[in-house]
Write an enzyme that holds these catalytic residues in place. Structure first.
Site, PDB file in Angstrom:
ATOM      1  N   HIS A  47       0.840  -1.200   0.000  1.00 26.70           N
ATOM      2  CA  HIS A  47       0.000   0.000   0.000  1.00 26.70           C
ATOM      3  C   HIS A  47       0.874   1.248   0.000  1.00 26.70           C
ATOM      4  O   HIS A  47       1.652   1.482   0.930  1.00 26.70           O
ATOM      5  CB  HIS A  47      -0.890  -0.029   1.246  1.00 26.70           C
ATOM      6  CG  HIS A  47      -1.822   1.124   1.363  1.00 26.70           C
ATOM      7  ND1 HIS A  47      -1.777   2.007   2.422  1.00 26.70           N
ATOM      8  CD2 HIS A  47      -2.830   1.541   0.560  1.00 26.70           C
ATOM      9  CE1 HIS A  47      -2.730   2.909   2.278  1.00 26.70           C
ATOM     10  NE2 HIS A  47      -3.385   2.659   1.146  1.00 26.70           N
ATOM     11  N   HIS A  89      -1.326  10.575  -2.999  1.00 23.79           N
ATOM     12  CA  HIS A  89      -2.656  10.331  -2.460  1.00 23.79           C
ATOM     13  C   HIS A  89      -3.450  11.603  -2.176  1.00 23.79           C
ATOM     14  O   HIS A  89      -4.559  11.784  -2.662  1.00 23.79           O
ATOM     15  CB  HIS A  89      -2.567   9.502  -1.176  1.00 23.79           C
ATOM     16  CG  HIS A  89      -3.893   9.238  -0.538  1.00 23.79           C
ATOM     17  ND1 HIS A  89      -4.486  10.113   0.359  1.00 23.79           N
ATOM     18  CD2 HIS A  89      -4.758   8.209  -0.678  1.00 23.79           C
ATOM     19  CE1 HIS A  89      -5.658   9.632   0.734  1.00 23.79           C
ATOM     20  NE2 HIS A  89      -5.854   8.476   0.122  1.00 23.79           N
TER      21      HIS A  89
END
Length: 299
Positions: A47, A89
């Protein structure tokens, strides 16, 4: 027999007839195989590169995860002011680096001046990258540096923004140019973005489920009309819970697997939960601790 009983029986009979009719008319259609999702054993996706072990979305993280033996990366992408696709992100850079500002308001050159390892705290509480420059990563450079790696790409820019409007077409053109259709998954929280992307990709790329698709699938699964669910995606990457609903059960996984849709769970950072999810049929673990996940799979 009372009037209420007769009405209840009539409703039940009508419901049964509707169910039987829909069952006869609607046949679940399995998704076609996608090369990116063909693997024999459960996989580990780091991740953001493994953001508990190294600064998220930096080459330091991706290289360390690759050395650990992960099968791929789960990443996020955004568009810069000069329309370059970067691996990032947040909408703003402030949380992870020594600068400030909105990604969409900064050029790639401006972003490359910032240290995206500046605020990273390691497992021992230290700031090891504060004086070690970690530049922002472009999607192009990531795909080129790791030619064997599966890359799950989450489009973060909202569809009603300028950046979001451009992203699906720009992403498809890059994927096509690099010839990586066989080793990427494209997804977004926004189902609209996935649909837009697929207008260009035409099912040549594996698609991940957005929030709307997850709701639709789970509602179908928990009703008597699961046979009416016709998936538009190839893989579900979901949390263990969605609001009050538990998504980490074997029956739901089997429901999706019968449609040729594997299930990956995020973001799982402890070994007992990883083990439990693998036991009920998870085909992938998305984690900030790829070291723990790889060790578990090796055992």
């Amino acid at each position: 027999m009372g009037k209420k009983t007769k009405v209840a029986i009539a409703i039940a009979a009508a419901s049964a007839a509707a169910w039987a009719g829909s069952k006869a008319l609607s046949k679940p259609q399995k998704r076609d195989d996608k090369e990116a999702l063909q693997y024999e054993h459960p996989i580990v996706l780091a991740h953001r590169g493994g953001s508990h072990l190294a600064p998220e979305h930096t080459m330091a993280a991706f290289r360390q995860a690759a050395e650990l033996g992960v099968h791929g990366f789960e990443i996020d992408i955004r568009l810069t002011k000069d329309e370059e696709i970067v691996v990032f992100h947040d909408e703003y850079v402030d949380r992870t680096c020594d600068g400030t500002g909105r990604v969409a308001d900064l050029t790639l050159e401006e972003l490359q001046l910032l240290n995206f390892g500046y605020n990273f705290v390691d497992l021992d509480g230290y700031l090891p990258y504060r004086d070690e420059q970690q530049s922002i990563v472009t999607l192009r450079s990531l795909l080129e540096e790791f030619p064997q790696m599966l890359v799950n790409i989450d489009m973060k820019d909202a569809p009603d923004t300028y950046e979001g409007g451009l992203m699906p077409s720009k992403l498809w053109r890059l994927i096509e140019e690099l010839g990586v259709e066989h080793r990427v998954v494209v997804t977004s929280f926004f189902d609209e973005q996935i649909d837009r992307f697929n207008l260009y990709a035409q099912n040549k790329v594996a698609l991940g489920a957005g929030q709307g698709e997850v709701k639709k699938a789970y509602t179908s699964f928990t009703s008597q009309f699961g046979h009416l669910y016709h998936p538009k995606v190839d893989v579900f990457q979901i949390p263990s819970k969605f609001g009050v609903f538990a998504l980490d059960n074997a029956s739901f996984i089997r429901f999706l697997e019968n449609l040729n849709i594997p299930v990956h769970y995020w973001t799982i950072n402890d070994a007992p939960t990883m083990e439990q999810l693998l036991a009920v049929g998870a085909k992938g673990i998305v984690t900030d601790r790829p070291d723990l996940a790889i060790e578990l799979l090796n055992e």
